[in-house]
Design a protein around this motif. Sequence first.
Motif, PDB file in Angstrom:
ATOM      1  N   ASP A 160     -17.054  53.211 -14.281  1.00 57.30           N
ATOM      2  CA  ASP A 160     -16.157  54.274 -13.823  1.00 57.30           C
ATOM      3  C   ASP A 160     -16.178  55.489 -14.744  1.00 57.30           C
ATOM      4  O   ASP A 160     -15.850  56.604 -14.325  1.00 57.30           O
ATOM      5  CB  ASP A 160     -14.718  53.743 -13.701  1.00 57.30           C
ATOM      6  CG  ASP A 160     -14.166  53.294 -15.043  1.00 57.30           C
ATOM      7  OD1 ASP A 160     -14.732  52.340 -15.619  1.00 57.30           O
ATOM      8  OD2 ASP A 160     -13.186  53.895 -15.512  1.00 57.30           O
ATOM      9  N   GLN A 163     -19.334  57.609 -13.495  1.00 55.33           N
ATOM     10  CA  GLN A 163     -19.501  57.926 -12.082  1.00 55.33           C
ATOM     11  C   GLN A 163     -19.500  59.438 -11.873  1.00 55.33           C
ATOM     12  O   GLN A 163     -18.762  60.182 -12.505  1.00 55.33           O
ATOM     13  CB  GLN A 163     -18.399  57.281 -11.252  1.00 55.33           C
ATOM     14  CG  GLN A 163     -16.998  57.804 -11.550  1.00 55.33           C
ATOM     15  CD  GLN A 163     -15.976  57.237 -10.590  1.00 55.33           C
ATOM     16  OE1 GLN A 163     -16.296  56.961  -9.440  1.00 55.33           O
ATOM     17  NE2 GLN A 163     -14.749  57.059 -11.061  1.00 55.33           N
ATOM     18  N   HIS A 325     -17.278  55.643  -4.463  1.00 52.31           N
ATOM     19  CA  HIS A 325     -16.712  56.326  -5.617  1.00 52.31           C
ATOM     20  C   HIS A 325     -17.690  57.311  -6.252  1.00 52.31           C
ATOM     21  O   HIS A 325     -17.309  58.077  -7.117  1.00 52.31           O
ATOM     22  CB  HIS A 325     -16.282  55.296  -6.662  1.00 52.31           C
ATOM     23  CG  HIS A 325     -15.107  54.475  -6.220  1.00 52.31           C
ATOM     24  ND1 HIS A 325     -14.715  53.330  -6.878  1.00 52.31           N
ATOM     25  CD2 HIS A 325     -14.244  54.628  -5.194  1.00 52.31           C
ATOM     26  CE1 HIS A 325     -13.656  52.814  -6.267  1.00 52.31           C
ATOM     27  NE2 HIS A 325     -13.360  53.588  -5.238  1.00 52.31           N
TER      28      HIS A 325
END
Length: 425
Positions: A160, A163, A325
């Motif tokens: 994350d 990303q 995402h």
Amino acid sequence: MGRWICCLCSRGADPLMLLLVLALGCNFSTAATASPPVPHVKPSYSFGRTFLGLDKCNACIGTSICKKFFKEEIRFDTWLSSHLKLPPSSLLSYSGNYTDDAKSWRQVDITRLSSKYQHDRADRRICTALLQSRTCSLERALRRTPRFQKWLRAKRLTPDLVQGLPSPLLRCPSQRLLDRIVRRYAEVPDAGSIYMDHLTDRDRLRLLYTLAVNSHPILLQIFPDVEGWPFPRYLGSCGRLVVSASTRPLRDFFGATPEVAADLALQLLAVLRSMATNDLNYFFYFTRVDAGTFGVFSNGHLFIRDASTLGIIDREEGSQLMEGHQEHKDIFSCLTADCQSAFVSCDSIGETHSLVLVCQDLLPQLLRGKFPPPVQESIDSFLQRCARGGAGAAAAELAAILRPLRSCDSRFAYRYPDCRYSDKY
């Protein structure tokens, strides 16, 4: 006072006084004001912080090799005399020379991760987007971003956190790959840990900035040549300049002799094969290739010269970034890429993806018109098949044709004289 002494010279004064006056050149005032001799100062390069990009740190690559520049243990190829001016800062890469003992020198490549124009445009974008100003402290602006604040709190580099970054390296990230980046990041003292506790705030910003601009130096660090990976050796960074072992781009060999062309083509196919199948179970693929993607060392060995377009899929863990995402973007997504450009899906990359690109764009230029008609016709036929589809089988048949065409002599130092005693070559 000067006139009095000169008069004394003509009036029969004491002999000792006369000797003293003569030693002073019969002009006391001149002797008293004479400057002491100036010690010889060795001329030095006028390395500006702007040329190196140090004025932009810590929004830069690193500082691990700066001492080499300032001690003149790294010199630009045509600027070996230190009194000469530095090369233009607008160039993307420079040929240089590197030494550890001031006696023996070896060639190196000194490169920028993007052109100075792209860097300047990105710097202005940061200031405008984050602080509504044309100029600002880049570090202060980037430290305020939500992404970097998450990096500061993180114990471990996780999917994350990367990303939306534009690098192909991070489009399909696995935790195993990200741990390798942290553990082998060469711009900090080696801690051998997958956790980021040993990274200072400055180190974290430099790592994030490098990944956002161009992942080439990171790939050289985490897959080093000493372990058999086909990359030039990473020597260090200073500001926004990266230093690595020198290679000549493949474009310089498009006019090579048939034996050299056959040898390089076989090496190229072997590199692609090793990047698709290796002990670590990483699948490397190119998003694009050109005549500067690959390079050749002085011993004839072919390496990947520019790793900026390399992506990695972890066959062991798979991608741990959800496709939905990936569309999250911020200022770090736009430093060198178009913010509107779409990401390539991990599922869209086939096994022969890189092989097709090489058969389309590089091998025809390397092998065109080099061999007698029957052999050349077979080579051209296999290249066309490779570029259209069925690349795996066509490449294997092409390698079988090329193998007998290369020679075994000292021009190919990377495999000579081994080739005389081994069927491998």
